[in-house]
Design an enzyme around this catalytic site. Structure first.
Site, short mmCIF file in Angstrom:
data_model
loop_
_atom_site.label_atom_id
_atom_site.label_comp_id
_atom_site.label_asym_id
_atom_site.label_seq_id
_atom_site.Cartn_x
_atom_site.Cartn_y
_atom_site.Cartn_z
N GLN A 171 -8.46 -7.43 0.37
CA GLN A 171 -7.97 -7.18 -0.99
C GLN A 171 -9.09 -6.67 -1.88
OE1 GLN A 171 -6.06 -10.78 -2.31
NE2 GLN A 171 -4.34 -10.54 -0.89
N LYS A 198 -5.94 -19.36 -1.08
CA LYS A 198 -4.71 -18.60 -0.79
C LYS A 198 -3.59 -19.08 -1.75
CE LYS A 198 -6.44 -15.96 2.29
NZ LYS A 198 -6.62 -14.56 1.96
N ASP A 248 -4.17 -15.26 7.63
CA ASP A 248 -2.90 -15.84 7.16
C ASP A 248 -2.21 -16.69 8.23
OD1 ASP A 248 -3.21 -14.67 4.68
OD2 ASP A 248 -2.14 -12.85 5.25
N ARG A 271 -5.44 -18.58 -8.78
CA ARG A 271 -6.30 -17.95 -7.77
C ARG A 271 -7.43 -17.13 -8.40
NH1 ARG A 271 -2.53 -15.37 -3.29
NH2 ARG A 271 -4.55 -15.19 -2.25
N ARG A 293 0.82 -1.22 0.00
CA ARG A 293 0.00 0.00 0.00
C ARG A 293 0.85 1.26 0.00
NH1 ARG A 293 -2.74 -4.29 1.86
NH2 ARG A 293 -5.01 -4.29 1.96
C1 S3P Z 1 -4.23 -9.03 2.40
C2 S3P Z 1 -5.47 -9.54 2.67
C3 S3P Z 1 -5.72 -10.96 2.90
C4 S3P Z 1 -4.45 -11.74 3.23
C5 S3P Z 1 -3.32 -11.37 2.33
C6 S3P Z 1 -3.03 -9.88 2.41
C7 S3P Z 1 -4.09 -7.61 2.13
O1 S3P Z 1 -6.27 -11.53 1.73
O2 S3P Z 1 -4.68 -13.13 3.14
O3 S3P Z 1 -2.14 -12.07 2.68
O4 S3P Z 1 -2.96 -7.09 2.12
O5 S3P Z 1 -5.13 -6.94 1.90
P1 S3P Z 1 -7.85 -11.47 1.44
O6 S3P Z 1 -8.24 -10.07 1.38
O7 S3P Z 1 -8.03 -12.14 0.10
O8 S3P Z 1 -8.47 -12.25 2.54
#
Ligand code: S3P
Length: 450
Positions: A180, A358, A331, A133, A37
């Site tokens: 995400q 994942k 995670d 994915r 970010r």
């Molecule tokens: C993340 C969100 C999570 C996490 C990933 C990092 C992020 O994924 O598993 O390692 O940085 O927004 P999801 O939003 O798909 O759950």
């Protein structure tokens, strides 16, 4: 810059053996979510953003390369400081070649959010794991802004995106708890007139919201009637460069932390770890299991809460981990399952459906790996049950399937099994935790080449 596609490297078979107690103080690498970010929002801000503590893992390096290809200028200084010369919201340039995000779901999905409301066309791909994915979860809401996508079946990579020239703001209710997806929609909302809203039933990590505010964008978070949160970003903000200090990644700290809990006699301090409440589900769960974890020197750095974690070994008891907690520790299930394997009694982990999508199918990988190490496990729908024991057997070789967290979790298990545990490939660990094996060995672990 490092090659972001681990599939092109040779495998690094590695073994972990039981040894003496772990002791010492370490600083784990920077938070992966915050590092992505910082680079992306720095690119969308006007001026030079200075970042300290950026994770120099392959996922983040892939994001940096993609942003450079889109017109930002990201460089590493000799002192490990990174600078981003941002170009402002709306100014991304069409990349001349494929954008390869390597192993990184966060890099790919958040970048697609940015691209969706820029009137350019880009081709996005990744390694074998990322190409498996689901991207439909971002393609669907981003299409509502007016972006067009051509992808493989199920929205999978490689895909082409043509961003909307006249984007329309949306109100989007997340069908899965995913930071995400939330972040992709919020980032698309930046170059869109009016207000873009995401409604989440269960709170997910809020680093995007915090950092947008840090750069001067208007983001509001309100409770949603009937539960959950409503997050709104105003389009066309004037984002200005701002310094970022990246805290240590709690998801990386989780591995030495659990190692210190399960190797008798250990005492380890993890310095400068992020303790954002949207990320601390593992610490809550381990404390319920009886873990001795103290928060020392609590402080705030760059808009994120941070502490030093002092961890002492002790007997863990099995626990029932509720589904509602999953987004706050999504995670961390591979390493929680390892802690559960070494605990007294049964641990039940519920609501794990997202683990199937994942870097690997983690639910299957955890269950198969523990089973091959002589641990009794059961998967029933999206519930994982682990029967703990003092000193599990071990002795297996684990297939890591390009999954850094499966690799690290089973190396930690090998520190507390009767027979050593090996993994077929430690190379993916550099995705999120470069230097993991050396750091563990400095604490006293015995992890080495097969
Ligand atoms: C993340 C969100 C999570 C996490 C990933 C990092 C992020 O994924 O598993 O390692 O940085 O927004 P999801 O939003 O798909 O759950």
């Amino acid at each position: 810059m490092a090659d972001p596609a681990p599939s092109r490297r040779s495998a690094l078979p590695t073994v972990a053996r039981r040894g003496g107690p772990l002791a010492g103080a370490i600083r784990v690498p920077g938070d992966k979510s915050i590092s992505h970010r910082a680079l992306m929002l720095g690119a969308l801000a006007i001026g030079r953003t200075e970042i300290s503590g950026l994770l120099e893992g392959e996922d983040v390096l892939a994001t940096a390369a993609a942003l450079n290809a889109l017109g930002a200028s990201i460089t590493r200084g000799g002192d490990g400081q990174w600078t981003v010369d941002g170009i402002g919201v709306g100014a991304l340039a069409e990349p001349a070649d494929l954008l390869d995000l390597g192993n990184s779901g966060t890099g790919a999905r958040l970048l697609l959010g940015m691209l969706a409301t820029h009137p350019i066309t880009a081709f996005v791909t990744g390694d074998a794991s990322l190409r498996r994915r689901p991207m439909g979860r971002v393609v669907e809401p981003l299409g509502r802004f007016g972006a067009r996508f051509v992808s493989r079946e199920g929205g999978r990579l490689p895909l082409a995106v043509s961003g909307a020239a006249d984007p329309i703001p949306i109100v989007y209710r997340l069908p899965v708890p995913s930071a995400q997806v939330k972040s992709a929609v919020l980032l698309a909302g930046l170059n869109t007139p009016g207000a873009t809203t995401v409604i989440e039933r269960q709170p997910t990590r809020d680093h995007t919201e915090r950092m947008l505010r840090h750069f001067g964008a208007a983001v509001s978070t309100e409770p949603e009637a009937g539960g959950g949160l409503r997050v709104t970003v105003e389009g066309f903000p004037e984002m200005t460069a701002a310094p970022i200090i990246v805290p240590g990644d709690p998801s990386s700290a989780a591995f030495p932390l659990v190692a210190a809990l399960i190797v008798p006699g250990s005492e380890v301090t993890l310095e400068g770890v992020g303790i954002n409440p949207t990320r601390t589900g593992l610490l809550d769960s381990l404390r319920e299991m009886g873990a001795d974890i103290a928060f020392l020197n609590e402080r705030e750095e760059g808009g994120e809460p941070v502490a030093d974690l002092r961890v002492r070994a002790g007997t863990l008891e099995g626990a029932d981990i509720p589904a509602e907690r999953a987004p706050r520790m999504i995670d961390e299930y591979p390493i929680l399952a390892v802690a559960a394997a070494c605990a007294r009694g049964r641990t039940v982990m519920r609501g794990l459906a997202e683990l199937r999508v994942k870097e690997s199918d983690r639910l299957a990988a955890i269950a198969a790996g523990l089973d091959s190490c002589g641990v009794r496990v059961a998967v029933d729908g999206d519930t994982l049950t682990v029967e703990g024991s003092n000193w599990p057997e071990g002795g297996a070789s684990i297939e890591t399937q390009l999954d850094h967290r499966i690799a690290m979790a089973f190396l930690v298990l090998g520190l507390a099994t009767r027979v050593p545990v090996s993994i077929d490939d430690a190379a993916p660990i550099t995705t999120s935790f470069p230097g993991f094996i050396a750091m563990m060995n400095r604490l006293g672990a015995a992890i080495g080449e097969e």
